[in-house]
Design an enzyme around this catalytic site. Structure first.
Site, PDB file in Angstrom:
ATOM      1  N   PRO A   1       0.846  -1.104  -0.015  1.00 43.24           N
ATOM      2  CA  PRO A   1       0.019  -0.021   0.018  1.00 43.24           C
ATOM      3  C   PRO A   1       0.824   1.316  -0.028  1.00 43.24           C
ATOM      4  O   PRO A   1       0.684   2.394  -0.716  1.00 43.24           O
ATOM      5  CB  PRO A   1      -0.873  -0.176   1.369  1.00 43.24           C
ATOM      6  CG  PRO A   1      -0.991  -1.414   1.462  1.00 43.24           C
ATOM      7  CD  PRO A   1       0.522  -2.312   1.157  1.00 43.24           C
ATOM      8  N   TYR A   2       2.258   1.233   0.650  1.00 42.16           N
ATOM      9  CA  TYR A   2       2.908   2.487   0.736  1.00 42.16           C
ATOM     10  C   TYR A   2       3.288   2.791  -0.586  1.00 42.16           C
ATOM     11  O   TYR A   2       3.422   3.876  -1.242  1.00 42.16           O
ATOM     12  CB  TYR A   2       3.956   2.034   1.809  1.00 42.16           C
ATOM     13  CG  TYR A   2       5.240   3.217   1.845  1.00 42.16           C
ATOM     14  CD1 TYR A   2       4.928   4.407   2.023  1.00 42.16           C
ATOM     15  CD2 TYR A   2       6.500   3.036   1.315  1.00 42.16           C
ATOM     16  CE1 TYR A   2       5.741   5.328   2.290  1.00 42.16           C
ATOM     17  CE2 TYR A   2       7.397   3.970   1.301  1.00 42.16           C
ATOM     18  CZ  TYR A   2       7.222   5.140   1.950  1.00 42.16           C
ATOM     19  OH  TYR A   2       8.096   6.189   1.753  1.00 42.16           O
ATOM     20  N   VAL A   3       3.803   1.453  -1.371  1.00 43.44           N
ATOM     21  CA  VAL A   3       4.401   1.738  -2.810  1.00 43.44           C
ATOM     22  C   VAL A   3       3.370   2.223  -3.732  1.00 43.44           C
ATOM     23  O   VAL A   3       3.574   3.246  -4.424  1.00 43.44           O
ATOM     24  CB  VAL A   3       4.932   0.504  -3.238  1.00 43.44           C
ATOM     25  CG1 VAL A   3       5.552   0.934  -4.715  1.00 43.44           C
ATOM     26  CG2 VAL A   3       6.259   0.192  -2.470  1.00 43.44           C
TER      27      VAL A   3
END
Ligand code: NAP
Length: 219
Positions: free
Chosen positions: A133-135
């Protein structure tokens, strides 16, 4: 030149405000979210503005109105879940980009992550799903910025450490994956603010052998 630092109370943000306040030509305006965070910046002679990035876009816009450039170095951090990743690393980044456009502030510097390509999303889904999700958030925030007319720079630092700064980096469109001290990232951001040749460029940066200013000039 006055620069709004979004995420000023963060580890990179604090180094950046310290460095900016030591220059003759740039002043920092620190965006923070708690009143008790203000003293650190007031001691440096920097202006502060209180904004929670989960708030309305108009609040961010009001903070941006009187500055010449914006640096986004906020982040939800490793101790929160994907909900905050979406709200800060993606939505707050996009809100700050839109707020810059609305306020007529053209210069925008994004502290992204090392690799925000679609391939890296797929790699994360396979190898480190909790990181995906961060990427994704960083991928779409970068893409949103690229599609604007803002005079932008996207910095892709390697793994951040709290090691002492070396003042020396390797910066290029792609470099080998490596670490970089947060203080050196702050120096890189300052070098970008001081060098208009970095407008509409993006690059990866890790610890290396070239003095920061020289590395940024050679991009
Ligand atoms: P950090 O110390 O975690 O700082 C993040 C800042 O964002 C904090 O000051 C935090 O405020 C602020 N923030 C979070 N939610 C907020 C909200 N709702 N409203 C207002 N402010 C909010 O981050 P860092 O280590 O300096 O990293 C800077 C950037 O580099 C981040 O964008 C990160 O994603 C990126 N990056 C990290 C790595 C890595 O290896 N960790 C690698 C490449 C890039 P508080 O101080 O109030 O909590």
């Amino acid at each position: 030149m006055k620069v709004l630092i979004i995420g000023a109370n963060g580890q990179v943000g604090k180094h950046l405000v310290e460095k900016i306040q030591k220059t003759d030509s740039i002043q920092a305006k620190a965006m923070i979210r708690k009143t008790e965070q203000a003293a650190f910046f007031e001691d440096l002679g920097a202006e502060t503005v209180l904004v929670d990035l989960e708030g309305e876009i108009e609040e961010i816009e009001a903070a941006i109105k009187d500055v010449d450039a914006v640096v986004f170095t906020a982040g939800s951090g490793p101790h929160t879940g994907p909900d905050k990743t979406m709200l800060i690393d993606l939505d707050a980044a996009v809100k700050s980009i839109e707020a810059s456009k609305n306020a007529g502030v053209e210069r925008y510097i994004m502290v992204s992550s090392f690799d925000t390509t679609r391939e890296e999303i797929q790699n994360a889904i396979t190898d480190a799903p909790s990181f995906a999700p961060y990427v994704v958030a960083k991928h779409y925030a970068d893409d949103w910025l690229r599609k604007t007319d803002l005079k932008h720079t996207i910095i892709h630092p390697g793994l951040l450490t709290n090691d002492q700064a070396t003042g020396k980096v390797e910066a290029a469109e792609t470099v080998g994956r490596n670490e970089i001290p947060r203080e050196d990232v702050a120096e890189v951001i300052l070098a970008c603010l001081e060098n208009d040749a970095t407008i509409n460029k993006e690059f990866q940066v890790v610890s290396g052998e070239q003095p920061v200013k020289q590395a940024i000039e050679s991009l």
